[in-house]
Scaffold this motif. Structure first.
Motif, short mmCIF file in Angstrom:
data_model
loop_
_atom_site.label_atom_id
_atom_site.label_comp_id
_atom_site.label_asym_id
_atom_site.label_seq_id
_atom_site.Cartn_x
_atom_site.Cartn_y
_atom_site.Cartn_z
N TYR A 22 0.81 -1.23 0.00
CA TYR A 22 0.00 0.00 0.00
C TYR A 22 0.84 1.28 0.00
CZ TYR A 22 -4.30 -2.60 1.15
OH TYR A 22 -5.39 -3.43 1.13
N TYR A 23 2.13 1.18 0.33
CA TYR A 23 2.96 2.39 0.40
C TYR A 23 3.53 2.83 -0.95
CZ TYR A 23 3.25 2.12 5.56
OH TYR A 23 2.99 2.10 6.91
N VAL A 24 3.44 1.98 -2.00
CA VAL A 24 3.99 2.43 -3.29
C VAL A 24 2.99 3.38 -3.94
CG1 VAL A 24 5.45 0.39 -3.63
CG2 VAL A 24 3.14 0.43 -4.64
N GLY A 57 7.83 -3.21 -3.61
CA GLY A 57 7.95 -2.94 -2.18
C GLY A 57 9.42 -2.77 -1.86
N VAL A 58 9.79 -3.06 -0.62
CA VAL A 58 11.20 -2.93 -0.22
C VAL A 58 11.84 -4.31 -0.05
CG1 VAL A 58 11.07 -0.59 0.74
CG2 VAL A 58 10.45 -2.55 2.16
N GLU A 59 13.16 -4.30 0.11
CA GLU A 59 13.95 -5.54 0.02
C GLU A 59 13.43 -6.69 0.90
OE1 GLU A 59 18.12 -4.83 0.47
OE2 GLU A 59 18.62 -6.95 0.22
N PHE A 60 13.10 -6.38 2.17
CA PHE A 60 12.71 -7.51 3.04
C PHE A 60 11.46 -8.22 2.52
CE2 PHE A 60 10.14 -4.16 5.13
CZ PHE A 60 8.95 -4.82 5.34
N MET A 61 10.64 -7.50 1.77
CA MET A 61 9.41 -8.10 1.23
C MET A 61 9.75 -9.08 0.10
SD MET A 61 6.90 -4.79 1.25
CE MET A 61 6.41 -4.10 2.83
N CYS A 83 14.39 -1.09 3.47
CA CYS A 83 13.81 -0.50 4.67
C CYS A 83 14.92 -0.34 5.70
CB CYS A 83 12.72 -1.43 5.22
SG CYS A 83 12.16 -1.01 6.87
N PRO A 84 15.26 0.90 6.11
CA PRO A 84 16.37 1.06 7.05
C PRO A 84 16.17 0.31 8.36
CG PRO A 84 15.24 3.17 6.65
CD PRO A 84 14.68 2.18 5.69
N MET A 85 14.91 0.22 8.80
CA MET A 85 14.68 -0.46 10.08
C MET A 85 15.04 -1.95 10.02
SD MET A 85 11.41 -0.47 12.55
CE MET A 85 10.30 -1.24 11.43
N ALA A 86 14.98 -2.53 8.83
CA ALA A 86 15.26 -3.96 8.67
C ALA A 86 16.66 -4.33 9.18
CB ALA A 86 15.11 -4.36 7.21
N PRO A 170 12.16 5.46 10.56
CA PRO A 170 12.39 6.91 10.50
C PRO A 170 11.17 7.67 10.00
CG PRO A 170 14.04 5.69 9.20
CD PRO A 170 13.07 4.68 9.70
N ARG A 171 10.35 7.03 9.20
CA ARG A 171 9.17 7.70 8.63
C ARG A 171 8.08 7.87 9.69
NH1 ARG A 171 11.59 10.25 5.32
NH2 ARG A 171 13.42 8.97 4.98
N HIS A 172 7.87 6.84 10.49
CA HIS A 172 6.80 6.93 11.49
C HIS A 172 7.20 7.74 12.72
CE1 HIS A 172 5.00 3.83 8.94
NE2 HIS A 172 3.86 4.20 9.48
N VAL A 173 8.49 7.73 13.07
CA VAL A 173 8.87 8.55 14.23
C VAL A 173 8.90 10.04 13.88
CG1 VAL A 173 10.11 6.70 15.44
CG2 VAL A 173 11.40 8.26 13.98
N THR A 231 0.22 7.27 9.07
CA THR A 231 1.11 6.34 8.38
C THR A 231 1.41 6.91 7.00
OG1 THR A 231 1.55 4.00 7.94
CG2 THR A 231 -0.61 4.79 7.29
N VAL A 232 2.19 6.19 6.22
CA VAL A 232 2.59 6.66 4.88
C VAL A 232 1.35 6.88 4.00
CG1 VAL A 232 3.83 5.91 2.81
CG2 VAL A 232 4.87 5.62 5.08
N ASP A 233 1.36 8.00 3.24
CA ASP A 233 0.13 8.39 2.53
C ASP A 233 -0.24 7.48 1.35
OD1 ASP A 233 1.83 9.14 0.52
OD2 ASP A 233 1.41 11.28 0.62
N ASN A 259 11.85 4.94 0.31
CA ASN A 259 12.26 3.71 -0.37
C ASN A 259 11.13 3.09 -1.19
OD1 ASN A 259 15.16 2.94 0.20
ND2 ASN A 259 14.44 3.72 2.16
N MET A 260 9.93 3.09 -0.65
CA MET A 260 8.78 2.60 -1.42
C MET A 260 8.57 3.46 -2.66
SD MET A 260 7.10 0.01 0.10
CE MET A 260 6.94 -0.79 1.69
N LYS A 261 8.87 4.74 -2.53
CA LYS A 261 8.68 5.69 -3.64
C LYS A 261 9.64 5.44 -4.81
CE LYS A 261 6.10 9.75 -3.05
NZ LYS A 261 5.15 9.34 -4.06
FE1 SF4 Z 1 10.55 0.60 6.47
FE2 SF4 Z 1 9.35 2.67 7.56
FE3 SF4 Z 1 9.36 2.43 4.91
FE4 SF4 Z 1 7.87 0.80 6.43
S1 SF4 Z 1 7.64 3.02 6.17
S2 SF4 Z 1 9.19 0.20 4.75
S3 SF4 Z 1 9.20 0.54 8.23
S4 SF4 Z 1 11.14 2.76 6.26
#
Ligand code: SF4
Ligand code: 13P
Length: 301
Positions: A22-24, A57-61, A83-86, A170-173, A231-233, A259-261
């Motif tokens: 949903y974030y792309v 999506g991002v790498e972990f997906m 995803c940096p948090m990964a 980093p996006r949610h904080v 959350t991300v728009d 990153n999703m962008k």
């Molecule tokens: Fe990672 Fe945050 Fe992007 Fe989700 S929104 S993929 S946790 S950086």
């Protein structure tokens, strides 16, 4: 032929299926066969018939899709979308906690590298973490890598002892309490729906807390009309599709996941056509990481 039409043509030719989070961007969600949150997409990834999976999506997906479905070829439109948090937990820290507590369960948010998953007892996503943790036999829970989701789960499961890790999104904080209060003052009639990756002080103001799919369902089903979205728009696209009359506000400007962008229609077409950015996971790592992922799928049922 438009880019979307070319994607459809190549998709058939290559026997590929397109999964999108949903974030792309909305235009990428529109050409996808399946759009959803992390949990839904990991379930879809285990069941697809197509030979190739294009993971928007991002790498972990992409990595999780490959681990869960090793006979399929998985491709990422942008190899740098990560995803940096990964990466925000360490093997050393996990081993230290395991030494300190003998009955500890390492609960690993799916937003983590395959390497980190090899040390986990079970994986979770934001939509199933509470249910899975509550039903684990272990009393001690080491929640990695997200401290905020970990804190949220600990509040829902007070009977267990939690050890937290320092990672965060980093996006949610960046959605701070101050910004939430300013948005609430500006739109006093709006209900506030937030993702559990937000900090505790922000979640304290939420009318609803849940995964991206949870937030979408809450807004669509609600009798209310106006919402602040924590959350991300990217989730706006699905809400607008299902409930076009709802009024949606972000808390801050640029509420995006950079990153999703990175995933664009041009890049989707390029990987389909040229088969670049294929996901490969070391066999030993994949075998070990598969266990907590399949345990998640079983326990979340
Ligand atoms: Fe990672 Fe945050 Fe992007 Fe989700 S929104 S993929 S946790 S950086
Ligand atoms: P979901 O579990 O809601 O898909 O969240 C994924 C994510 O990356 C949140 O930042």
């Amino acid at each position: 032929m438009s880019i979307a039409e070319q994607i459809m043509k190549w998709k058939q030719e290559k026997n590929a299926v397109i999964l999108a989070h949903y974030y792309v961007d909305e235009e990428v969600q529109e050409i996808a066969d399946y759009v959803g949150d992390s949990f839904y997409l990991s379930k879809v990834a285990t069941n697809v018939d197509a030979e190739r999976i294009i993971f928007c999506g991002v790498e972990f997906m992409g990595e999780s899709a490959k681990i869960l479905n090793p006979t399929k070829r998985v491709f990422m439109p942008d190899a740098m979308a990560d995803c940096p948090m990964a990466h925000m937990a360490t093997k050393e820290e996990i081993l230290k906690v395991k030494e300190q507590y003998d009955d500890v369960a390492v609960v690993c948010y799916i937003n983590s590298t395959a390497e980190l998953k090899t040390y986990a007892d079970v994986c979770v996503t934001s939509s199933n973490a509470v249910k899975i943790v509550r039903n684990l036999p272990n009393h001690n829970i080491f929640f990695i890598p997200d401290r905020n989701l970990g804190h949220y789960v600990s509040e829902q499961v007070p009977e267990k002892n939690f050890i937290f890790n320092a990672g965060c999104c980093p996006r949610h904080v960046a959605i701070t309490e101050e910004k939430v209060l300013a948005a609430k003052a500006k739109y006093p009639n709006a209900k506030f729906a937030a993702h559990p990756e937000c900090t505790q002080d922000v979640l304290a103001h939420a009318d609803y807390i849940g995964s991206t799919a949870g937030i979408i369902d809450y807004v669509v089903a609600s009798a209310d009309q106006e919402f602040l979205i924590g959350t991300v728009d990217g989730v706006f696209a699905e809400i607008k599709k299902q409930a076009p009359d709802k009024i949606l506000h972000t808390i801050k400007e640029q509420q995006v996941c950079v990153n999703m962008k990175k995933v664009t229609l041009e890049k989707v077409l390029d990987v389909l056509e040229h088969e670049t950015n294929e996901v490969f996971v070391d066999q030993d790592v994949a075998q070990k990481a598969m266990q907590p992922l399949t345990r998640m799928l079983a326990l979340a049922k």
